[in-house]
Design a protein around this motif. Structure first.
Motif, mmCIF file in Angstrom:
data_model
loop_
_atom_site.group_PDB
_atom_site.id
_atom_site.type_symbol
_atom_site.label_atom_id
_atom_site.label_comp_id
_atom_site.label_asym_id
_atom_site.label_seq_id
_atom_site.Cartn_x
_atom_site.Cartn_y
_atom_site.Cartn_z
ATOM 1 N N GLN A 60 -13.482 -9.677 15.520
ATOM 2 C CA GLN A 60 -12.243 -10.203 14.928
ATOM 3 C C GLN A 60 -11.881 -9.443 13.653
ATOM 4 O O GLN A 60 -10.717 -9.093 13.443
ATOM 5 C CB GLN A 60 -12.403 -11.696 14.625
ATOM 6 C CG GLN A 60 -11.172 -12.324 13.991
ATOM 7 C CD GLN A 60 -9.919 -12.213 14.846
ATOM 8 O OE1 GLN A 60 -9.992 -12.198 16.064
ATOM 9 N NE2 GLN A 60 -8.777 -12.123 14.209
ATOM 10 N N LYS B 212 -10.549 -6.050 14.491
ATOM 11 C CA LYS B 212 -9.167 -6.161 14.968
ATOM 12 C C LYS B 212 -8.221 -6.366 13.789
ATOM 13 O O LYS B 212 -7.152 -5.743 13.718
ATOM 14 C CB LYS B 212 -9.046 -7.311 15.954
ATOM 15 C CG LYS B 212 -7.637 -7.501 16.505
ATOM 16 C CD LYS B 212 -7.563 -8.653 17.479
ATOM 17 C CE LYS B 212 -6.151 -8.877 17.962
ATOM 18 N NZ LYS B 212 -6.060 -9.988 18.912
ATOM 19 N N ARG B 213 -8.581 -7.257 12.866
ATOM 20 C CA ARG B 213 -7.739 -7.518 11.687
ATOM 21 C C ARG B 213 -7.558 -6.234 10.876
ATOM 22 O O ARG B 213 -6.469 -5.961 10.374
ATOM 23 C CB ARG B 213 -8.353 -8.609 10.798
ATOM 24 C CG ARG B 213 -8.329 -9.997 11.386
ATOM 25 C CD ARG B 213 -6.944 -10.491 11.706
ATOM 26 N NE ARG B 213 -6.141 -10.651 10.500
ATOM 27 C CZ ARG B 213 -4.820 -10.765 10.484
ATOM 28 N NH1 ARG B 213 -4.144 -10.748 11.618
ATOM 29 N NH2 ARG B 213 -4.172 -10.919 9.364
ATOM 30 N N ARG C 168 -7.536 -3.192 12.000
ATOM 31 C CA ARG C 168 -6.573 -2.358 12.735
ATOM 32 C C ARG C 168 -5.152 -2.864 12.530
ATOM 33 O O ARG C 168 -4.224 -2.078 12.308
ATOM 34 C CB ARG C 168 -6.892 -2.343 14.236
ATOM 35 C CG ARG C 168 -8.140 -1.579 14.620
ATOM 36 C CD ARG C 168 -8.200 -1.327 16.117
ATOM 37 N NE ARG C 168 -8.074 -2.530 16.926
ATOM 38 C CZ ARG C 168 -9.087 -3.304 17.325
ATOM 39 N NH1 ARG C 168 -10.324 -3.017 16.959
ATOM 40 N NH2 ARG C 168 -8.868 -4.365 18.086
ATOM 41 N N GLN C 169 -4.979 -4.181 12.597
ATOM 42 C CA GLN C 169 -3.649 -4.762 12.417
ATOM 43 C C GLN C 169 -3.111 -4.489 11.015
ATOM 44 O O GLN C 169 -1.945 -4.144 10.837
ATOM 45 C CB GLN C 169 -3.697 -6.273 12.668
ATOM 46 C CG GLN C 169 -3.872 -6.639 14.123
ATOM 47 C CD GLN C 169 -4.037 -8.134 14.326
ATOM 48 O OE1 GLN C 169 -4.495 -8.844 13.434
ATOM 49 N NE2 GLN C 169 -3.688 -8.601 15.510
ATOM 50 N N ARG D 180 -1.808 -0.985 10.660
ATOM 51 C CA ARG D 180 -0.480 -0.813 11.265
ATOM 52 C C ARG D 180 0.608 -1.431 10.393
ATOM 53 O O ARG D 180 1.661 -0.830 10.172
ATOM 54 C CB ARG D 180 -0.445 -1.432 12.661
ATOM 55 C CG ARG D 180 -1.089 -0.586 13.740
ATOM 56 C CD ARG D 180 -0.648 -1.008 15.126
ATOM 57 N NE ARG D 180 -1.035 -2.375 15.424
ATOM 58 C CZ ARG D 180 -2.171 -2.738 16.015
ATOM 59 N NH1 ARG D 180 -3.049 -1.825 16.358
ATOM 60 N NH2 ARG D 180 -2.435 -4.004 16.261
ATOM 61 N N ARG D 181 0.364 -2.651 9.898
ATOM 62 C CA ARG D 181 1.349 -3.329 9.054
ATOM 63 C C ARG D 181 1.601 -2.531 7.776
ATOM 64 O O ARG D 181 2.734 -2.441 7.302
ATOM 65 C CB ARG D 181 0.882 -4.739 8.650
ATOM 66 C CG ARG D 181 0.702 -5.741 9.746
ATOM 67 C CD ARG D 181 1.905 -5.964 10.628
ATOM 68 N NE ARG D 181 3.170 -6.136 9.947
ATOM 69 C CZ ARG D 181 4.347 -5.812 10.469
ATOM 70 N NH1 ARG D 181 4.420 -5.304 11.669
ATOM 71 N NH2 ARG D 181 5.451 -6.007 9.797
#
Length: 87
Positions: free
Chosen positions: A6, A9-10, A12-13, A16-17
């Motif tokens: 998790q 993943k955060r 990576r997010q 992108r943001r």
């Protein structure tokens, strides 16, 4: 360093943001710079046109969470008063 799936993943997010927000902030600055340059040149028509195109861009930054609402309002207020002051 991120260990759990998790948190990876955060990470990576967030990456992108960050890129998207950086692009938005840069775009807003470009529009504001165009207004500043028009004011500096003393061309009232160009300054008013640039201000009208900068306002929606600045407010879009507010809705997307890139700029605080009061910051955007303050910038618009100060720029519009400077445009009005051009003789």
């Amino acid at each position: 360093m991120a260990n759990s799936p998790q948190s990876k993943k955060r990470a990576r997010q967030i990456e992108r943001r960050t890129d998207v927000n950086k692009a938005r902030r840069s775009r807003i600055r470009t529009f504001l710079r165009k207004v500043e340059e028009a004011i500096a040149s003393g061309d009232k028509n160009a300054a008013e046109t640039a201000l009208r195109s900068a306002q929606p861009e600045l407010m879009r930054g507010v809705t997307k969470g890139v700029v605080h609402k009061n910051t955007a309002s303050r910038k618009m207020s100060r720029l519009s008063s400077r445009v009005k002051a051009i003789a």
